[in-house]
Design an enzyme around this catalytic site. Structure first.
Site, PDB file in Angstrom:
ATOM      1  N   LYS A 113     -19.666  89.823  25.917  1.00  0.00           N
ATOM      2  CA  LYS A 113     -20.409  88.592  26.147  1.00  0.00           C
ATOM      3  C   LYS A 113     -21.476  88.829  27.220  1.00  0.00           C
ATOM      4  O   LYS A 113     -21.215  89.520  28.204  1.00  0.00           O
ATOM      5  CB  LYS A 113     -19.471  87.465  26.580  1.00  0.00           C
ATOM      6  CG  LYS A 113     -18.428  87.094  25.539  1.00  0.00           C
ATOM      7  CD  LYS A 113     -17.542  85.956  26.025  1.00  0.00           C
ATOM      8  CE  LYS A 113     -16.510  85.575  24.975  1.00  0.00           C
ATOM      9  NZ  LYS A 113     -15.644  84.436  25.419  1.00  0.00           N
ATOM     10  N   ASP A 143     -23.195  84.472  24.500  1.00  0.00           N
ATOM     11  CA  ASP A 143     -22.187  83.506  24.072  1.00  0.00           C
ATOM     12  C   ASP A 143     -22.549  82.060  24.359  1.00  0.00           C
ATOM     13  O   ASP A 143     -21.915  81.151  23.816  1.00  0.00           O
ATOM     14  CB  ASP A 143     -20.829  83.847  24.699  1.00  0.00           C
ATOM     15  CG  ASP A 143     -20.923  84.208  26.177  1.00  0.00           C
ATOM     16  OD1 ASP A 143     -21.666  85.139  26.513  1.00  0.00           O
ATOM     17  OD2 ASP A 143     -20.250  83.539  26.992  1.00  0.00           O
TER      18      ASP A 143
END
Length: 257
Positions: free
Chosen positions: A60, A41
């Protein structure tokens, strides 16, 4: 975007430089079909996830180590799920997939690689330039300067700069003074440099400066990461003509007059 039937496997997908419109059709289909999506991310914008299934598991990984990421991929595939591992740019370039592929192979987990657009390609398009100009420059070098990840001595920047080719410098903003000094050993001081920050993101910035201003501009604009430098005489090339479409150039698919 239509979905496809995916076998349980890890799909290492190049997300491109950030612009969702630069995803390949295959990448979009995989995102629309995958059970699980892992993405860095800090390097891949969340808007890329617009193509994912609503019920997909999204993970993530910016704050995770490989030792934390790999078991998740292995477990999901062994649970008969399809896993997309999203990497920024193209997976073949500075994406740290070499060790992932080795570990996936050792775990007997199948994987597939899907290429993506690299930042240097997106930057050239934004700049509206061709990086290989007839009689001026015909070679593109993709490299980085030594930092936390070392560069082999034979590939030191000063050595590569001697070719005076189009040079695309990745992952080097934190060492830009050293890079500039090595480039100046061979490139003229007025060689144009495109400083490309977060190409493809909403906050992208491009600065066109001379080689002599490369470091000062980077510091002035506080460009410490996610910055690509393109050093090339092609950036201000005058008129040039390719032989490929010249009327006197004989080619297979053009009949002689």
């Amino acid at each position: 975007m239509s979905t496809v039937s995916l076998k349980p496997a890890v799909y290492i997908v190049g997300a491109g430089p950030g612009d969702p419109d630069l995803l390949t059709i295959k990448a979009q289909k995989l995102l629309a079909s995958a059970d699980v999506v892992l993405f860095a991310d800090s390097l891949v914008p969340e808007k890329i996830l617009q193509f994912c299934r609503e019920d997909a598991e999204i993970l993530k990984t910016a704050d995770k180590t490989l030792e934390e990421i790999l078991p998740v991929m292995v477990e999901r595939v062994r649970s008969r799920k399809s896993v997309v591992r999203l990497h920024s740019g193209d997976p073949s370039l500075y994406s740290a997939i070499h060790e992932q592929m080795g570990l996936l192979t050792a775990a007997n987990v199948p994987f597939e690689i899907i290429p993506g657009i690299s930042a240097f390609q997106a930057a050239a398009a934004k700049l509206q330039v061709e990086l290989t100009i007839p009689d001026l420059v015909q070679t593109i070098i993709l490299t980085r300067i030594s930092g936390r990840t070392s560069v082999p001595e034979r590939e030191e920047l000063a050595s590569l700069a001697a070719h005076k080719a189009t040079l695309c410098l990745y992952l080097s903003a934190r060492h830009i003074e050293k890079a500039q000094q090595q480039l100046q050993l061979h490139y003229p001081e007025d060689t144009p440099v495109a400083i490309c920050y977060r190409i493809g993101w909403n906050d992208e910035k491009i600065y066109l400066v001379s080689l002599g201003e490369m470091a000062s501009c980077s510091h002035r604009e506080n460009l410490m990461r996610t910055t690509l430098y393109i050093i090339s005489p092609a950036l201000n090339a005058r008129e040039a003509r390719s032989r490929l479409y010249h009327p006197e150039y004989n080619r297979l698919f053009r009949s002689d007059a």
